[in-house]
Scaffold this active site. Structure first.
Site: not given
Ligand code: PAF
Length: 309
Positions: A34, A36-37, A41, A65, A174, A209
């Site tokens: 999503m 904001a890495l 990530h 979500q 995580k 993190l």
């Molecule tokens: O873990 C996340 O960042 C999110 O839940 C995902 C898997 C990208 C789905 O939106």
């Protein structure tokens, strides 16, 4: 190679097919995010790049979500920095679609239901969260199927490619419940993809993190360290073949006034059912997962450690 940014599923399919042909590649990795890495990530991307010929990372803040519109609005959006991080890790393609691209008819009528595994722990305090997450993961996994953008003539095979490319998708350990649910969805609904879980990355002081850590004040961040300390305590006891004594670890967290504990349990890693008998007087036996969630100031934090003895 510079990373290429695409914003539609059609472009994603044709670009990934082109890259597979160009690299005569036999495998494709997908890293759903999503944005904001952070270093967690980066670790997902690094693992995907090590294991695949072509790697796609998606950046999409999925409204489905989020229960709370405020949380959705304030979710950090840092596209330029995200692209720089992905490029530095050697990711080939970034897929950053709009909400309209992913949900062209508005919110989908038909969704993936997480079932009972989605109602407990994180699901209990975030109703509908896992249905929304699984629905978008299902869509992202479909967009990323390697070779879907190839011409029907079999140009991939004739270019020297090995036919159907292996397909892997990468998720952080995580988010243990999300990972367990994605594995179940892929197994229960026969998705043609291997799910790879990547270990949690922590800062030097132990804090797992998370994109949300940036909302913690200095004092709250210091208080939040009790989560990883308490997990570490259980891990040490398990490694030393001592009783876990979960209650004393729970007391340790409860003694920190800035931390509002939601749950702290030891569960089966696949079903997430509590392993209560295994946590008291006798040494821990088998495979388990210690999971914890707490509110610290404005932020809900989750963490976990695998236990094996
Ligand atoms: O873990 C996340 O960042 C999110 O839940 C995902 C898997 C990208 C789905 O939106």
């Amino acid at each position: 190679m510079p990373i290429k940014l695409v914003t539609t599923a059609v472009e994603l399919r044709s670009e990934s097919a082109r890259l597979l042909m160009q690299k005569q590649g036999a495998s494709q990795g997908l890293v759903p995010t999503m944005g904001a890495l952070h270093e967690g990530h980066a670790q997902l991307a690094r693992t995907a790049v090590e294991q695949n010929d072509v790697v796609v990372a998606s950046i999409f803040v999925n409204p489905l979500q989020f229960g709370d519109a405020v949380d959705l609005d304030r979710y950090p959006r840092t596209l330029d920095a995200d692209l720089a991080l992905l490029e530095a890790e050697g990711v080939d393609l970034a897929f950053a679609p709009s909400v309209e691209e992913v949900y062209p008819g508005g919110e989908p009528l038909v969704r993936v239901t997480a079932g009972p595994l989605g109602d407990k722990w994180e699901g209990a305090s975030r109703p509908g969260h896992f249905d929304g997450a699984l629905t978008v993961v299902a869509k992202l996994l479909h967009y990323g199927i390697p070779g879907a953008g190839l011409p029907p003539s079999g140009a991939f095979a004739s270019s020297g490619g090995a036919g159907l490319a292996a397909y892997r998708a990468y998720f952080g350990q995580k988010d243990a419940q999300q990972l367990a649910l994605v594995r179940r969805m892929v197994a229960d609904l026969d998705f043609p993809v291997d799910i790879v879980g990547v270990p949690t990355v922590r800062s030097a002081d132990g804090l797992a993190l998370s994109s949300r850590n940036r909302f913690l004040s200095g004092e709250q961040r210091e208080a939040a360290l009790v989560l990883s300390r308490a997990l570490r305590l259980l891990e040490d006891r398990s490694n030393a073949h001592e009783p876990l004594d979960l209650e004393s670890a729970q007391d340790l967290v409860a003694s920190q006034p800035l931390v509002e504990l939601d749950y702290f349990e030891v569960v089966d890693p696949g079903t997430l059912e509590p392993l209560a008998e295994n946590c008291r007087e006798t040494p821990f036996r088998g495979e388990g997962l210690a999971i914890i969630a707490a509110k610290v100031g404005p932020v809900r934090l989750i963490d976990n450690v695998p236990l094996s003895s």
